[in-house]
Motif scaffolding. Structure first.
Motif, PDB file in Angstrom:
ATOM      1  N   ALA A 235       0.829  -1.205   0.000  1.00  0.00           N
ATOM      2  CA  ALA A 235       0.000   0.000   0.000  1.00  0.00           C
ATOM      3  C   ALA A 235       0.863   1.254   0.000  1.00  0.00           C
ATOM      4  CB  ALA A 235      -0.914  -0.007   1.217  1.00  0.00           C
ATOM      5  N   VAL A 236       1.950   1.207   0.765  1.00  0.00           N
ATOM      6  CA  VAL A 236       2.850   2.364   0.788  1.00  0.00           C
ATOM      7  C   VAL A 236       3.437   2.584  -0.604  1.00  0.00           C
ATOM      8  CG1 VAL A 236       5.003   3.258   1.738  1.00  0.00           C
ATOM      9  CG2 VAL A 236       3.401   2.065   3.217  1.00  0.00           C
ATOM     10  N   ARG A 237       3.748   1.463  -1.231  1.00  0.00           N
ATOM     11  CA  ARG A 237       4.303   1.558  -2.574  1.00  0.00           C
ATOM     12  C   ARG A 237       3.294   2.197  -3.528  1.00  0.00           C
ATOM     13  NH1 ARG A 237       8.074  -1.161  -5.558  1.00  0.00           N
ATOM     14  NH2 ARG A 237       7.570  -1.354  -7.759  1.00  0.00           N
ATOM     15  N   ALA A 238       2.066   1.719  -3.428  1.00  0.00           N
ATOM     16  CA  ALA A 238       1.037   2.267  -4.312  1.00  0.00           C
ATOM     17  C   ALA A 238       0.849   3.755  -4.033  1.00  0.00           C
ATOM     18  CB  ALA A 238      -0.272   1.514  -4.106  1.00  0.00           C
ATOM     19  N   ALA A 239       0.860   4.106  -2.748  1.00  0.00           N
ATOM     20  CA  ALA A 239       0.695   5.517  -2.405  1.00  0.00           C
ATOM     21  C   ALA A 239       1.847   6.333  -2.969  1.00  0.00           C
ATOM     22  CB  ALA A 239       0.633   5.676  -0.890  1.00  0.00           C
ATOM     23  N   GLY A 240       3.016   5.720  -2.991  1.00  0.00           N
ATOM     24  CA  GLY A 240       4.174   6.441  -3.511  1.00  0.00           C
ATOM     25  C   GLY A 240       3.998   6.826  -4.961  1.00  0.00           C
ATOM     26  N   VAL A 307      12.352  -2.958   2.439  1.00  0.00           N
ATOM     27  CA  VAL A 307      11.687  -1.668   2.676  1.00  0.00           C
ATOM     28  C   VAL A 307      11.977  -0.712   1.529  1.00  0.00           C
ATOM     29  CG1 VAL A 307      11.753   0.386   4.104  1.00  0.00           C
ATOM     30  CG2 VAL A 307      11.558  -1.841   5.161  1.00  0.00           C
ATOM     31  N   PHE A 308      13.240  -0.619   1.172  1.00  0.00           N
ATOM     32  CA  PHE A 308      13.581   0.401   0.185  1.00  0.00           C
ATOM     33  C   PHE A 308      13.234  -0.022  -1.238  1.00  0.00           C
ATOM     34  CE2 PHE A 308      16.019   2.081   3.694  1.00  0.00           C
ATOM     35  CZ  PHE A 308      15.780   3.432   3.550  1.00  0.00           C
ATOM     36  N   TYR A 309      13.194  -1.327  -1.489  1.00  0.00           N
ATOM     37  CA  TYR A 309      12.872  -1.768  -2.852  1.00  0.00           C
ATOM     38  C   TYR A 309      11.370  -1.910  -3.051  1.00  0.00           C
ATOM     39  CZ  TYR A 309      17.654  -2.738  -4.363  1.00  0.00           C
ATOM     40  OH  TYR A 309      18.959  -2.622  -4.743  1.00  0.00           O
ATOM     41  N   VAL A 310      10.685  -2.362  -2.011  1.00  0.00           N
ATOM     42  CA  VAL A 310       9.253  -2.596  -2.184  1.00  0.00           C
ATOM     43  C   VAL A 310       8.453  -1.385  -1.702  1.00  0.00           C
ATOM     44  CG1 VAL A 310       7.318  -4.060  -1.594  1.00  0.00           C
ATOM     45  CG2 VAL A 310       9.554  -5.062  -2.000  1.00  0.00           C
ATOM     46  N   ALA A 311       8.554  -1.114  -0.398  1.00  0.00           N
ATOM     47  CA  ALA A 311       7.702  -0.058   0.147  1.00  0.00           C
ATOM     48  C   ALA A 311       8.052   1.300  -0.464  1.00  0.00           C
ATOM     49  CB  ALA A 311       7.839  -0.008   1.658  1.00  0.00           C
ATOM     50  N   THR A 314       8.796   3.026  -5.257  1.00  0.00           N
ATOM     51  CA  THR A 314       8.315   4.000  -6.234  1.00  0.00           C
ATOM     52  C   THR A 314       8.803   5.403  -5.911  1.00  0.00           C
ATOM     53  OG1 THR A 314       6.309   3.998  -4.927  1.00  0.00           O
ATOM     54  CG2 THR A 314       6.276   2.783  -7.000  1.00  0.00           C
ATOM     55  N   THR A 315       9.559   5.524  -4.821  1.00  0.00           N
ATOM     56  CA  THR A 315      10.022   6.854  -4.430  1.00  0.00           C
ATOM     57  C   THR A 315      11.529   6.846  -4.292  1.00  0.00           C
ATOM     58  OG1 THR A 315       9.422   6.158  -2.208  1.00  0.00           O
ATOM     59  CG2 THR A 315       7.947   7.668  -3.286  1.00  0.00           C
ATOM     60  N   VAL A 316      12.154   6.172  -5.232  1.00  0.00           N
ATOM     61  CA  VAL A 316      13.615   6.009  -5.165  1.00  0.00           C
ATOM     62  C   VAL A 316      14.305   7.365  -5.142  1.00  0.00           C
ATOM     63  CG1 VAL A 316      15.620   5.111  -6.360  1.00  0.00           C
ATOM     64  CG2 VAL A 316      13.525   3.791  -6.308  1.00  0.00           C
ATOM     65  N   ALA A 317      13.819   8.270  -5.976  1.00  0.00           N
ATOM     66  CA  ALA A 317      14.495   9.561  -6.080  1.00  0.00           C
ATOM     67  C   ALA A 317      14.501  10.291  -4.744  1.00  0.00           C
ATOM     68  CB  ALA A 317      13.813  10.413  -7.138  1.00  0.00           C
ATOM     69  N   ALA A 366      19.363   0.293  -6.392  1.00  0.00           N
ATOM     70  CA  ALA A 366      17.935   0.077  -6.581  1.00  0.00           C
ATOM     71  C   ALA A 366      17.620  -0.598  -7.907  1.00  0.00           C
ATOM     72  CB  ALA A 366      17.169   1.392  -6.462  1.00  0.00           C
ATOM     73  N   ASN A 367      18.399  -1.575  -8.272  1.00  0.00           N
ATOM     74  CA  ASN A 367      18.057  -2.372  -9.442  1.00  0.00           C
ATOM     75  C   ASN A 367      18.255  -3.847  -9.110  1.00  0.00           C
ATOM     76  OD1 ASN A 367      20.803  -2.675  -9.431  1.00  0.00           O
ATOM     77  ND2 ASN A 367      21.166  -1.279 -11.131  1.00  0.00           N
ATOM     78  N   ALA A 368      17.907  -4.670 -10.050  1.00  0.00           N
ATOM     79  CA  ALA A 368      17.950  -6.108  -9.775  1.00  0.00           C
ATOM     80  C   ALA A 368      19.363  -6.563  -9.452  1.00  0.00           C
ATOM     81  CB  ALA A 368      17.416  -6.879 -10.979  1.00  0.00           C
ATOM     82  N   ASP A 369      20.330  -5.987 -10.137  1.00  0.00           N
ATOM     83  CA  ASP A 369      21.722  -6.350  -9.853  1.00  0.00           C
ATOM     84  C   ASP A 369      22.099  -5.968  -8.432  1.00  0.00           C
ATOM     85  OD1 ASP A 369      22.083  -7.386 -12.282  1.00  0.00           O
ATOM     86  OD2 ASP A 369      23.117  -5.648 -13.147  1.00  0.00           O
TER      87      ASP A 369
END
Lengths: 549, 982
Positions: A235-240, A307-311, A314-317, A366-369
């Motif tokens: 949900a946090v991700r979606a909100a992001g 936390v940082f990849y999922v939640a 969407t707000t990586v920047a 913040a990437n798959a690698d």
């Protein structure tokens, strides 16, 4: 409770149905938990002299069984989905979580071997924690051979917390896991057999600072809740991506990220939240230090990645700048300070701080690698560090039998105990990231990910910091192999079967992951199903496609 | 190709065993390994030169695109022949250089063989990471070889310096390699060369790679390590520091030149630094006395030359560079070997002590002459042909840079001629004032043979220059922009500018030699700062800086650590607030004040808090902290929350008493005075954090979306049959929470007690009144078979006191055990009289909690305070007497009652915690509203009493008893802990 017949609008509905739990998928957690509970009962009802054997057997069997169950579950995961969520989606079972749990259990087993090691009936733990250090009473306890077998259930609870920490799927569960993990560790830190005041001080510091950081974590959760209206990662991700609940609420998210970040960075031990690490690592009983340096670090990073990849995926920047600064500070400051260290445990502590900085570069990517790189790094580092601490337990002062921490005493050890010194030398080379050790592949993996994500300056700093750290690792190797044995040469204990196994495990893992990383990377570390590196956006989905939501 | 490496590393692993068995003769066997590599390469040479490289590929870590990839093209072939061929000769030389009883010879042999393997891997690698791997391996091996004499301090230092400099360079290079690989999308070198990526990132990567290459090849500013590395045994110097390892950097430049030779950053860096190194180190070589150091500086100079040539980046330059690289290996290695022979035979290599060796060692002399001629670039040697080609390449490049560089390298070559002459004169010729050096033992034929072979190759190379041309051209042609008039290697180019320059160099060199004393003096007079000193100073500053940083940040002080964390938190949290203008959010308006009286407690709180920072006495500080609590409670009361206020008051009181009880055993004042500045900083941090938290708590209100849950509370309380919402919440609506909390309380009580009572508490201390005396008998703990010690607190048997006035009733019987001066009659009377009242109040609070202020928790604390008063007035025995139930029992009872109520709801009602209510009508009293929640609350009440009793037992009575025992045994009370206050 007196039934509350209030209208639905004023009070949120409380569920009346018990959650439908999939006990099979929870079984690795439950086994460890059960071992902890049974351990407590054993403490209460089994005569003192039989507790040691029962507790050690119980703990090791439980961790072993949990490990096997984890492996079985990896095989049983459906191939087409990332994983499953359990218990109202509070716990997740996916490949990263199972990987981290497996690593944590393996490291816990290695640490348990150290914890269980006894020489002439002496473990690394104090006979009676409540006796005043240096008192008559303490002496009496030592003479009587008292021992705290409560250590085992405590370790079980800590391990449970670590497992759950990497598998939590919402912030509250994660917080509970954090506390379940931390509280036993606070206590365990204060149980050293020798230099007890030191150990108690370490425990106190760790507890107070840890309590503060937990509080920050909670504050952060509140802020994120204010932004997203939910604590579930999905949900946090979606909100992001949709911009949050309220207009202009982004600062709430930022403060939330910052405070949750502080809580996690504290556990990980990055500058400027690293101060506790050297003091605590030095003061705590070495087997517990080994557990903290390996298991806790893996768990904390496992949780952090989720936390940082999922939640916050969407707000990586928003969070990247903060982690940039922290990573750079960590790599620079810790490397500089490490140069001056004269005590092996403190040095390993700073080394752990520097490594946390390196792994942070993968988080920043913040990437798959970055994810797979961090996973490999954590596993490699965990085994190496457990091995290194296992060696620390073997080198003792000749007069009082305490561990000989002072590095000057380690001079010439390569001549007197070549195998021990060679093992430590290997571990140090792995820490330094010399090729053909696991440390090199790990560093390469995280740095490659960071470069791919455009974080080249970070990698430059990282490599320069590696150079500085390589300086002090090499200095120890020089000291051990080229210097004359010291005047107050330490007594090197012959490794018992338990410690020997741990050292052997560390050496084997360090070499295997260094020379033949291919199979591990291919089969053990989960890989994103389809790597679509067409656009940055596509890469992001690849990064968290591994995580179940 | 992989087998070449496997063979080398296997041989390296076996070497110690071989040396143990055969002594130094083992080197013969080991020499076969690199020799076989050279032999393996020779038959494949024609194909390779024709442009069909040998390939090998094996995936290693495919996820990271890592692979064991090898490729042998013309450049690799040449390098392989050099590394393997010279390696084999050096190993042969070792067989005579060392004696059988040389310490550590086995390790040395293994490492040297391993090094040869690493070098072969390095030149064959076709994968950037493979290349890096062998690069680092050569670093590590060279470290071990330089540090061959671990007992020598200089040797250790030199080894450490070499590994530090080259590792740093290597790691920098790794970054460059990774960036390059990422930009190209492949780590295969052949792939990158085929399709070179471009862009800023690539330029950065190339500069980083160049740093690695320059550090490995000892180019300025990294030249310092190579002369220092001359501490190594001479074969090592000849191999690593002339023929092989230092060439790795040049090789890397040569390898990448075809793709990136035209990038300005690459060109300028390589050419400028290369030329500068050539001149600077050549100048230094002119004043060396140690032959080996002379050669070392000369090597650095020549490496600069090579770097500069490759840096030009044209096809001709590449040709000349590769030729020069070979020529250099062929003349520098024999010269080192000669130095080794001289050193070995005479025991010195200082040219001031050597004299007359020309006649005593004629073979060695002529070998040196050939090699030196090649070094000085005189015809008909290989060095001449290569240098001519190099001059030609500079000339034809036709850029300003190349022209300037040409001038530079001419000066450098002039110096080269000078120090070549110096070497020849210094090593072999007769000198005035120096008696002929005696030969300790003349060199054997096998000892000299490798040098002769190499020198002969220098000579052959000159004549065969045109034969070697196609080999080098095969590489050079990969460099784009060959033009239609490609240069060729030849001994004779006709009368051209290069030849003229050679003549100039020769003449200049002769002059330099003529005035060698003055040159040496000038060099020493105007010397640049010694690089080694600079390095040491950097290391020193780094370590002292590190010490200072450590001292500043890592002083073990908890407040400092916490301060750091708080400041960081302030920074990271304030930034978004300010940046996002969070105050513009739609938050409820601030209500600053409701009534003026609120100002009074607020002021008290602030003053007390500030005062706490200043005081030195612990007790006073505790009281002040308590005052902030009371102030807050008053604020609660004024705000209309009597329940909160009551609870807060009671809790504050209990904590204050607990604090006081504990502080009895601590020093009265804080142990270390805190600096004023530190206090101010702490004050600022504290205020900042407080404001941050307050602001955040306030701003969070903006995020509220749902209706507040508290809207439904009045109705819920009504439903539950009470009118005190707080109380109803505690014991009914959220009784599950309360269950959890009181369980925690019980655990805390057990924890507190267990810290003091190490042993399991057995039974209640048994105090009773017999006729005429009080018997306070503490039970003997169950004897423990394992130990003979007696734990402190609960074993003391005795305290049998005969009262002076037995028949008079006492207000508090327990006071009899107190010393006379500790008694206070007034306090005793008041305590005795107050006790029933207090208990009554507590029961009242318990019963009325559901509808009025109060509740089980508050009632329990009040009852506990009653106990506390009796303890304070009458001492510990009074405490034992006033409530005969042990705290453990009370706590357990409380827990059982609450749990029982909960379960009863499930049995008699509908679910756990289901309850009912009825009104009890008693005469003279208001009807009492009884609910099942009251039973629950009673459990809480009992538990809280037990908790406070437990605290009093442990922190009060327990400590009293220890103190009594200490005073009996004559031990002064000692302070067991030092508080950290700084």
């Amino acid at each position: 409770m007196i039934p509350l017949s209030l209208s639905e609008t004023t009070l949120p509905t409380v569920t009346t149905q018990a959650p439908d739990l999939d006990y099979w998928l929870l079984s690795p957690l439950l086994v460890v938990f059960a071992a902890g509970v049974i351990g407590v009962i054993v403490e209460a009802f089994v005569p003192a002299q039989r507790r040691y054997s029962i507790q050690t057997a119980l703990a090791m069997v439980a961790v072993g069984v949990a490990f096997v169950l984890t492996l079985v579950q990896v095989g049983a995961l459906p191939a087409d989905s990332a994983g499953l969520t359990l218990a109202f989606a509070t716990v997740v079972v996916d490949r990263p979580s199972l990987f981290f749990q497996g690593v944590i259990l393996a490291l816990a087993l290695a640490s348990l071997l150290l914890i269980a090691e006894r020489r002439d009936g002496e473990s690394a733990f104090t006979g009676q924690a409540a006796a005043v250090p240096g008192s008559e009473e303490e002496r009496a306890h030592v003479l009587a051979g008292s021992q705290h077998t409560e250590v085992y259930p405590l370790v079980m609870f800590a391990v449970l917390g670590m497992q759950l920490f990497t598998a939590a799927n919402d912030f509250l569960t994660m917080f509970i896991a954090l506390e379940v993990m931390s509280l036993p560790l606070y206590l365990l830190c204060g149980l050293a057999r020798r230099r007890r005041l030191f150990s108690q001080e370490a425990a106190l510091k760790y507890f107070l600072l840890g309590a503060f950081s937990s509080a920050f974590f909670l504050f952060g959760i509140a802020m994120v809740y204010g932004y997203a209206g939910a604590v579930e990662f999905a949900a946090v991700r979606a909100a992001g991506s949709s911009g949050g609940l309220i207009d202009g609420g982004e600062p709430l998210l930022l403060i939330g990220i910052a405070m949750i970040g502080v809580g996690m960075l504290f556990k990980v031990g990055t500058v400027p939240f690293h101060n506790w690490k050297p003091d605590v690592y030095q003061g705590a009983p070495t087997p517990i230090t080994a557990l903290m340096a390996s298991g806790t670090l893996v768990a904390a990073f496992g949780a952090m990645l989720r936390v940082f990849y999922v939640a916050f995926g969407t707000t990586v920047a928003q969070w990247r700048p903060m982690l940039w600064v922290v990573a750079i500070l960590t790599m620079v400051v810790a490397a500089v300070i490490a140069v001056t260290q004269r005590d092996i445990k403190r040095l390993l502590a700073y080394s752990s701080v520097v490594h946390a900085g390196f792994i942070l570069t993968a988080v920043v990517a913040a990437n798959a690698d970055g994810l797979t790189g961090a996973m490999f790094y954590l596993a490699a580092y965990g085994f190496t560090t457990v091995g290194a601490f296992a060696i620390v337990t073997l080198v003792r002062n000749p007069d009082n039998g305490a561990e000989a921490g002072d590095l000057t005493q380690w001079a010439g050890l390569g001549r007197t105990s070549p195998f021990l010194a060679a093992s430590l030398g290997l571990f140090l080379l792995a820490f330094a990231g010399i090729p053909l050790t696991s440390g090199f592949i790990g560093k390469f993996a995280v740095f490659e990910a960071a470069v791919a994500a455009g974080a080249t300056p970070l990698v430059v700093v990282g490599v320069l910091s590696s150079a500085v750290t390589a300086f002090f690792y090499v200095r120890i190797i020089v000291l051990m192999f080229f210097a004359e044995p010291a005047e107050n040469a330490p007594r090197v204990l012959k490794p018992g079967i338990l410690t020997g196994t741990t050292v052997g495990l560390g050496v084997a893992a360090t070499l295997l992951l260094g020379i033949l990383p291919g199979p591990v990377l291919e089969h053990v570390i989960p890989q994103p199903a389809a790597e679509t590196s067409e656009a940055v956006a596509a890469e992001h989905t690849a990064a968290d496609s591994l995580f179940a939501r | 190709m992989i087998w070449l490496l496997v063979a080398h590393f296997t041989a390296a692993a076996l070497a110690p065993a071989l040396v143990r068995k055969w002594g130094r003769q083992a080197f013969f066997a080991l020499a076969l390994v690199p020799a076989s590599a050279a032999i393996w390469a020779l038959p494949r040479a024609p194909g390779v030169i024709a442009g069909e490289p040998e390939l090998f590929f094996l995936p290693w870590a495919p996820n990271y695109q890592l692979a064991l990839a090898f490729r042998m093209d013309a450049l690799s072939l040449v390098m392989l022949l050099l590394a393997a061929g010279i390696g084999a000769l050096i190993l042969l030389y070792c067989a005579r250089y060392f004696s059988d009883d040389e310490p550590g010879l086995g390790r040395f042999a293994g490492v040297l063989t391993g090094f040869a393997g690493a070098m072969i891997g390095l030149v064959l690698a076709n994968d950037l990471i493979q290349l890096y791997l062998y690069w680092e391996l050569t670093t590590v091996f060279s470290y071990l070889l330089i540090g061959h004499y671990p007992e020598r301090r200089d040797s250790r230092r030199a080894a450490a310096m070499a590994i530090n400099v080259t590792t740093m360079g290597g790691l920098t290079m790794l970054v460059g390699l990774v960036i390059l690989g990422e930009s190209a999308g492949t780590y295969l070198i052949s792939g990158i060369l085929a399709e070179p990526p471009s862009g800023t990132a690539v330029t950065v990567a190339l500069v980083l790679i160049l740093v690695g290459a320059l550090s490995k090849s000892a180019i300025f500013p990294f030249s310092l390590w190579l002369p220092a590395a001359m501490q190594a045994p001479t074969p090592v110097s000849a191999y690593l520091h002339a023929a092989a390892m230092v060439k790795a950097g040049v090789y890397l430049i040569a390898r990448l030149t075809p793709a990136f030779g035209d990038i300005p950053a690459w060109q300028y860096t390589a050419v400028i630094l290369g030329t500068a190194t050539m001149i600077g180190s050549g100048w230094r070589a002119l004043r060396q006395h140690d032959l080996k150091l002379l050669l070392a500086h000369g090597t650095v100079s020549q490496l600069g030359f090579l770097t500069a040539i490759f840096g030009i980046g044209t096809r001709d330059a590449a040709l000349a560079g590769l030729a020069m690289l070979c020529a250099h290996a062929l003349f520098k290695a024999p010269l080192f070997l000669v130095v080794g022979i001289i050193d070995h035979s005479t025991g010195t290599r200082d040219l001031r002590e050597l004299s007359g060796l020309r006649k005593k060692m004629p073979v060695v002399f002529w070998t040196s002459v050939v090699a030196l001629m090649s070094m000085a670039g005189l015809p008909p040697m290989a060095g001449f042909a290569a240098k001519e080609a190099a001059f030609g390449a500079f000339e034809h490049a036709d850029t300003l840079l190349a022209t300037l560089a040409l001038a530079g390298v001419v000066v450098g070559t002039l110096f080269t001629v000078g120090y070549s002459l110096r070497f020849l004169w210094g090593a072999f010729f007769d000198k005035e004032n120096t008696s002929p050096t005696p030969l300790l033992h003349p060199p054997g034929p096998l000892f000299v043979a490798p040098a002769i072979v190499l020198a002969a190759l220098s000579l052959l190379g000159g004549f065969g220059a045109s034969l070697a041309d196609p080999v080098f051209a095969s590489y050079a042609d990969t460099v784009p922009g060959a033009g239609h008039d490609p240069a060729h290697l030849a001994l004779w180019h006709g009368l051209s500018l290069p030849l003229l320059l050679t003549a100039l160099c020769l003449a200049g060199g002769l002059l330099l030699f003529r005035w060698r004393v003055m040159v040496a003096w000038l060099g020493a007079r105007f010397a640049l700062p010694e690089a080694g000193n600079v390095y040491r100073r950097i290391v020193y500053y780094l370590s002292s800086f590190a010490t200072q940083v450590t001292g500043l940040t890592q002083r073990g002080s908890l407040p400092l650590y916490l301060g750091t964390i708080l400041v960081s938190l302030l920074v990271v949290s304030t930034a978004p607030i300010v940046w996002g203008r969070l105050w513009t959010l739609d938050v409820p308006p601030v209500r600053w004040i409701d009534t003026p009286p609120q100002l009074i407690p607020a002021a008290i709180i602030i003053i007390a808090a500030l005062w706490t920072l200043i005081v030195r006495g612990r007790l006073f500080a505790v009281v002040l902290v308590g005052m902030t609590g009371y102030g807050t409670a008053t604020l609660f009361a004024l705000h209309g929350a009597p329940d909160l206020a009551l609870t807060q008051f009671l809790v504050e009181t209990v904590s204050l008493v607990v604090f006081v009880l504990v502080l009895r055993r601590l020093p009265p004042q804080f142990s270390t005075p805190v600096l004023r500045s530190r206090r101010l900083v702490n004050l600022a941090i504290g205020i900042g954090s407080g404001i941050l938290v307050a602001v955040m708590a306030y701003l969070t209100l903006a995020g509220r979306q749902a209706e507040s849950i508290s809207e439904g509370f009045p109705a819920a309380a009504e439903e539950a049959g009470g009118s005190n919402i707080v109380s109803v919440l505690l014991v009914d609506v959220r009784s599950w929470d309360t269950m959890g909390e009181i369980s925690v309380l019980a655990a805390v009580a057990a924890g507190v007690a267990s810290l003091l009572f190490v042993r399991r508490r057995t039974r209640l201390p048994h105090t009773h009144i017999e006729t005429g005396r009080i018997v306070a008998r503490l039970p003997q703990p169950p004897s423990n078979g394992e130990s003979e010690w007696s734990p402190l607190p609960l074993t003391y048997v005795g305290d049998i006191i005969t009262p002076r006035v037995a028949h008079k009733p006492l207000w508090l019987p327990g006071v009899l055990t107190l010393a006379q001066e500790r008694r206070s009659i007034i306090f005793e009377v008041v305590a005795r009289l107050m006790f029933p009242v207090i208990i009554l109040i507590s029961v009242f609070l318990l019963l009325t909690g559901h509808s009025h202020v109060g509740g089980g928790f508050a009632g329990g604390i009040v009852a506990g305070l009653g106990l506390m008063v009796r303890y304070l007035a009458g001492g510990r025995h009074e405490l034992y007497l006033s409530l005969r139930l042990p705290p453990g029992l009370l706590i357990g009872l409380g827990l059982s009652i609450t749990t029982g109520t909960a379960l009863a709801g499930a049995i008699f009602g509908t679910e756990i915690f289901a309850g009912g209510a009825f009104d009890l009508h008693l005469p003279f009293l208001e009807p009492i509203h009884l609910t099942s929640a009251l039973a629950f609350d009673f459990g809480v009440y009992v538990l809280v009493i037990g908790l406070i009793q437990d605290i009093l037992y442990s922190l009060g009575a327990g400590i009293d008893e220890q103190a009594e025992k200490d005073s009996r045994t004559g031990k002064a009370p000692e302070y067991e802990s030092e508080e950290v206050t700084a």
